[in-house]
Design an enzyme around this catalytic site. Structure first.
Site, PDB file in Angstrom:
ATOM      1  N   GLU A 223       0.828  -1.216   0.000  1.00 23.92           N
ATOM      2  CA  GLU A 223       0.000   0.000   0.000  1.00 23.92           C
ATOM      3  C   GLU A 223       0.853   1.253   0.000  1.00 23.92           C
ATOM      4  O   GLU A 223       1.929   1.267   0.596  1.00 23.92           O
ATOM      5  CB  GLU A 223      -0.805   0.061   1.306  1.00 23.92           C
ATOM      6  CG  GLU A 223      -1.867  -0.953   1.432  1.00 23.92           C
ATOM      7  CD  GLU A 223      -2.602  -0.821   2.764  1.00 23.92           C
ATOM      8  OE1 GLU A 223      -2.560   0.268   3.382  1.00 23.92           O
ATOM      9  OE2 GLU A 223      -3.214  -1.811   3.166  1.00 23.92           O
TER      10      GLU A 223
ATOM     11  N   CYS B 208       3.263   8.459   1.226  1.00 24.80           N
ATOM     12  CA  CYS B 208       3.673   7.535   2.277  1.00 24.80           C
ATOM     13  C   CYS B 208       3.960   6.193   1.604  1.00 24.80           C
ATOM     14  O   CYS B 208       3.077   5.623   0.953  1.00 24.80           O
ATOM     15  CB  CYS B 208       2.544   7.407   3.294  1.00 24.80           C
ATOM     16  SG  CYS B 208       2.830   6.134   4.526  1.00 24.80           S
TER      17      CYS B 208
ATOM     18  N   CYS C 112       5.248  -7.200   8.072  1.00 23.83           N
ATOM     19  CA  CYS C 112       6.215  -6.669   9.034  1.00 23.83           C
ATOM     20  C   CYS C 112       6.391  -7.695  10.137  1.00 23.83           C
ATOM     21  O   CYS C 112       5.442  -8.423  10.463  1.00 23.83           O
ATOM     22  CB  CYS C 112       5.676  -5.361   9.620  1.00 23.83           C
ATOM     23  SG  CYS C 112       6.805  -4.535  10.766  1.00 23.83           S
TER      24      CYS C 112
ATOM     25  N   CYS D 255       3.992  -4.914  16.556  1.00 21.65           N
ATOM     26  CA  CYS D 255       3.321  -3.893  17.380  1.00 21.65           C
ATOM     27  C   CYS D 255       1.834  -4.259  17.429  1.00 21.65           C
ATOM     28  O   CYS D 255       1.216  -4.488  16.391  1.00 21.65           O
ATOM     29  CB  CYS D 255       3.479  -2.505  16.780  1.00 21.65           C
ATOM     30  SG  CYS D 255       5.205  -2.008  16.641  1.00 21.65           S
TER      31      CYS D 255
ATOM     32  N   CYS E 194      -1.140  -2.436  15.335  1.00 21.14           N
ATOM     33  CA  CYS E 194      -0.881  -2.164  13.925  1.00 21.14           C
ATOM     34  C   CYS E 194      -1.381  -3.296  13.023  1.00 21.14           C
ATOM     35  O   CYS E 194      -1.168  -4.473  13.315  1.00 21.14           O
ATOM     36  CB  CYS E 194       0.620  -1.968  13.734  1.00 21.14           C
ATOM     37  SG  CYS E 194       1.093  -1.655  12.028  1.00 21.14           S
TER      38      CYS E 194
ATOM     39  N   CYS F 175      -2.346   2.097   8.272  1.00 22.47           N
ATOM     40  CA  CYS F 175      -1.375   1.179   7.670  1.00 22.47           C
ATOM     41  C   CYS F 175      -1.884  -0.247   7.585  1.00 22.47           C
ATOM     42  O   CYS F 175      -2.301  -0.826   8.568  1.00 22.47           O
ATOM     43  CB  CYS F 175      -0.095   1.120   8.500  1.00 22.47           C
ATOM     44  SG  CYS F 175       0.162   2.534   9.525  1.00 22.47           S
TER      45      CYS F 175
HETATM   46  N1  SAH Z   1       7.643   0.460  11.249  1.00 24.82           N
HETATM   47  C1  SAH Z   1       7.725   1.888  11.277  1.00 24.82           C
HETATM   48  C2  SAH Z   1       6.907   2.605  10.232  1.00 24.82           C
HETATM   49  C3  SAH Z   1       5.525   2.131   9.902  1.00 24.82           C
HETATM   50  S1  SAH Z   1       4.139   2.591  10.837  1.00 24.82           S
HETATM   51  C4  SAH Z   1       7.407   2.403  12.657  1.00 24.82           C
HETATM   52  O1  SAH Z   1       7.076   1.618  13.520  1.00 24.82           O
HETATM   53  O2  SAH Z   1       7.567   3.594  12.891  1.00 24.82           O
HETATM   54  C5  SAH Z   1       3.965   4.328  10.825  1.00 24.82           C
HETATM   55  C6  SAH Z   1       3.386   4.855  12.144  1.00 24.82           C
HETATM   56  O3  SAH Z   1       2.002   4.480  12.311  1.00 24.82           O
HETATM   57  C7  SAH Z   1       4.121   4.309  13.362  1.00 24.82           C
HETATM   58  O4  SAH Z   1       4.300   5.333  14.305  1.00 24.82           O
HETATM   59  C8  SAH Z   1       3.135   3.276  13.886  1.00 24.82           C
HETATM   60  O5  SAH Z   1       3.379   2.974  15.229  1.00 24.82           O
HETATM   61  C9  SAH Z   1       1.823   3.961  13.613  1.00 24.82           C
HETATM   62  N2  SAH Z   1       0.657   3.087  13.643  1.00 24.82           N
HETATM   63  C10 SAH Z   1       0.552   1.794  13.297  1.00 24.82           C
HETATM   64  N3  SAH Z   1      -0.706   1.344  13.481  1.00 24.82           N
HETATM   65  C11 SAH Z   1      -1.414   2.375  13.951  1.00 24.82           C
HETATM   66  C12 SAH Z   1      -2.769   2.528  14.349  1.00 24.82           C
HETATM   67  N4  SAH Z   1      -3.638   1.526  14.299  1.00 24.82           N
HETATM   68  N5  SAH Z   1      -3.150   3.755  14.796  1.00 24.82           N
HETATM   69  C13 SAH Z   1      -2.279   4.781  14.845  1.00 24.82           C
HETATM   70  N6  SAH Z   1      -0.984   4.689  14.489  1.00 24.82           N
HETATM   71  C14 SAH Z   1      -0.554   3.494  14.058  1.00 24.82           C
END
Ligand code: SAH
Length: 344
Positions: A90, A103, A110, A114, A117, A331
């Protein structure tokens, strides 16, 4: 040979090895990185015999647009691209006052895990090649016909888990012989892989580093982000300090506010302390609820109180404008939806 991932000098060397004149390399590079040709066929001043040879020897990365969704409210466009091996990624095109931003994803899936996510739900499938990161921008540029001035590596994947290809991508996209996007307008976001942050600081690329912090104690952070088991917040802050000292570039902290999890006054105070210690900006993100996860976003009032607390302490803080929330803006959500619908 993945021809779109080559630096100009590498391409020149390759062209020489084919006993061809060096000017061909400049022409090819321009077709790929300035005119954004979708295939060798479009390269009108390249001899047919050379195009045939290159088609046999090289892979020409050109992403296939599988789906585009446009937000009715803010013009944000979300793209689902198909890679040559059938995997999907995406990318998002957003219009901001300071310019158009794309973006990009750095991996298919991944492995960081987390737990709020959507990108990590199916684990890591594979890392992207530089050309596959680059072509997300090229495809969108051709599709919209608009200039792209800012890039955030905040799509699917952990960029520092695909270090070499991400650095190659940054060098190619900011190359003055290519699209020449200013490195100051490029942001790489990481969940906090300390050795990667130090390595990146040493490259001195003058890009912005964003750290996904999301919690201010190790205990809380470990509940949200497994990577916190490998690196403590104190180690992370040391790495941020080094990044700032070595590059002169301010870090930004990303902090997704999840109601009842990390949005108390105490959390805000902790965040002030950490942001001050490394001169960081803070970017607050109301958490995007993901179907498979139980997090809820903090209420508007709580977000404002949280933000005010930071501002009163002299922290530079922004609340991320929520673009494209009507089109699976978070994401990994679009890919997951298409994947599960495809399976039904
Ligand atoms: N792996 C990298 C970049 C990808 S995610 C990282 O962790 O920074 C980009 C941002 O979106 C990160 O800050 C991530 O923690 C956040 N993110 C992921 N899922 C999310 C969600 N459901 N709500 C808000 N932010 C989210």
């Amino acid at each position: 040979m993945d021809i779109k991932s080559l630096y100009l000098d590498e391409l020149t060397e390759y062209i020489r090895s084919l006993d061809l004149p060096a000017f061909r390399s400049k022409q090819l590079y321009e077709w790929m990185h300035v005119h954004l040709a979708r295939s060798f066929d479009e390269m009108s001043n390249i001899p047919k015999t050379l195009k045939e040879k290159l088609s046999k020897e090289c892979e020409y990365t050109s992403l296939k647009t599988e789906l585009v969704q446009e937000s009715k409210t803010d013009g944000t466009r979300k793209y689902l691209f198909e890679l040559s091996d059938g995997n999907h990624i995406e990318s998002v095109f957003m219009r901001y006052k300071h310019g158009n931003t794309v973006c990009v994803s750095s991996q298919v899936g991944c492995r960081m895990g987390c737990n709020f996510c959507a990108s990590t739900l199916g684990g890591l499938v594979r890392s992207l090649k530089a050309s596959e990161i680059l072509d997300q921008i090229y495809s969108i540029s051709v599709d919209t016909g608009e200039r792209i001035s800012n890039i955030v590596v905040m799509g699917m994947g952990e960029p520092l888990d695909n270090y070499d290809e991400v650095v190659r991508f940054i060098k190619l996209i900011s190359d003055e012989n290519g699209l020449n996007i200013s490195r100051r307008n490029i942001t790489v976001s990481t969940c906090g892989i300390v050795p990667g942050i130090i390595k990146l600081a040493k490259e001195d690329l003058k890009i912005t580093l964003a750290l996904s912090l999301h919690a201010v104690t190790d205990e809380k952070r470990k509940k949200l982000m497994p990577v916190a088991n490998s690196y403590s917040i104190s180690e992370l802050m040391d790495a941020c300090k080094s990044y700032f000292d070595m590059t002169g570039r301010r870090i930004s902290f990303e902090y997704a506010l999840a109601g009842g999890n990390n949005d108390s006054d105490e959390d805000a105070e902790g965040l002030c302390r950490l942001a001050k210690s490394v001169h960081a900006h803070v970017n607050l993100i109301p958490v995007n609820p993901v179907r498979e996860r139980s997090y809820v976003r903090s209420g508007r009032e709580r977000i404002d109180v949280f933000k005010n607390k930071l501002e009163k302490n002299g922290i530079n803080v922004t609340i991320r404008r929520e673009l494209g929330s009507d089109i699976d803006g978070a994401c990994g959500q679009l890919r997951n939806r298409v994947k599960s619908e495809g399976a039904n």
